[in-house]
Design a protein around this motif. Structure first.
Motif, PDB file in Angstrom:
ATOM      1  N   ALA A 105       0.707  -0.797  -0.044  1.00  0.00           N
ATOM      2  CA  ALA A 105      -0.276   0.115   0.128  1.00  0.00           C
ATOM      3  C   ALA A 105       0.677   1.351   0.004  1.00  0.00           C
ATOM      4  CB  ALA A 105      -0.912   0.136   0.813  1.00  0.00           C
ATOM      5  N   THR A 108      -4.296   5.015   1.875  1.00  0.00           N
ATOM      6  CA  THR A 108      -5.054   4.218   2.112  1.00  0.00           C
ATOM      7  C   THR A 108      -6.093   4.981   2.818  1.00  0.00           C
ATOM      8  OG1 THR A 108      -6.673   2.151   3.527  1.00  0.00           O
ATOM      9  CG2 THR A 108      -3.865   3.063   4.087  1.00  0.00           C
ATOM     10  N   ALA A 119      -1.882   0.899  -4.834  1.00  0.00           N
ATOM     11  CA  ALA A 119      -0.858  -0.299  -3.926  1.00  0.00           C
ATOM     12  C   ALA A 119      -0.061  -0.036  -5.432  1.00  0.00           C
ATOM     13  CB  ALA A 119      -1.007  -1.275  -3.599  1.00  0.00           C
TER      14      ALA A 119
END
Length: 218
Positions: A105, A108, A119
């Protein structure tokens, strides 16, 4: 994995690391799974490192969870994203993500009332199979307050830390962070009054990092 107490549902979650001075542990999942909040990471060192999962739980009976579409990633691709959305009658209070193998990632976070996950797929073999990133969102009938950190510069090869603090009297329900496409998250989790993220700039140029948290009354 972090279990939910009986009678509660998760609004958000993440993990901290017991020892991570070089930012060598990268997040590949932080999302609800059954009655648990599941976190998966990749340890790029030969040391044993300890991961401490964290989950924020609520008795809010209106809580729902939605899943965004899988965003496909070709080998070496860092820049596709998945977005999960609440219904028109609900508000975002947190979120999470899942990613495929060797996919870590770089974001987020809240995005215009939705939850977005991005990602980087670090398999550079052109014949490698497609990977993916998938966003999750936690939704409530009660709106949360968004709090953000300032932008934190992260030099190439370095680790940066950003923290978003809730307004006085509020606590985090969910959170995350975002950097450049080469800034990979190594920590993302709640504190008592906010949300902290750490990330490593795996690229060759400077980037920035910031943290965000959704805040509610305790």
């Amino acid at each position: 994995m972090a279990p939910y107490p009986e009678g509660t549902k998760p609004t958000g979650g993440g993990a901290t690391l017991g020892f991570n001075p070089l930012g060598a542990v990268f997040f590949k999942e932080s999302a609800p799974s059954g009655n648990l909040w599941r976190v998966r990471v990749y340890n790029s060192t030969d040391e044993v490192l300890t991961v401490h999962p964290r989950v924020v739980c609520s008795t809010d009976a209106t809580l729902t969870h939605q899943v965004g579409p899988d965003a496909p990633l070709e080998p070496g691709n860092p820049n596709n994203r998945s977005t999960a959305r609440c219904s028109d009658s609900q508000y975002v209070v947190g979120g999470g993500f899942q990613a495929g193998d060797r996919t870590y990632a770089s974001a987020t976070t809240w995005s215009n009332g939705n939850w977005t996950a991005r990602a980087k797929y670090t398999d550079y073999d052109p014949d490698a199979p497609l990977s993916f990133v998938r966003a999750f969102i936690s939704c409530s009938d009660t709106a949360a307050t968004l709090a953000s950190s300032g932008s934190v510069p992260v030099e190439a090869g370095e680790v940066g830390t950003a923290h978003a603090e809730c307004p006085a009297g509020q606590v985090p329900s969910g959170g995350g962070g975002s950097g450049g496409i080469d800034v990979l998250l190594t920590t993302s989790g709640p504190t008592e009054t906010g949300w902290t993220v750490r990330a490593k700039n795996t690229g060759s140029v400077p980037h920035t990092l910031f943290a965000e948290t959704m805040c509610t009354a305790p």
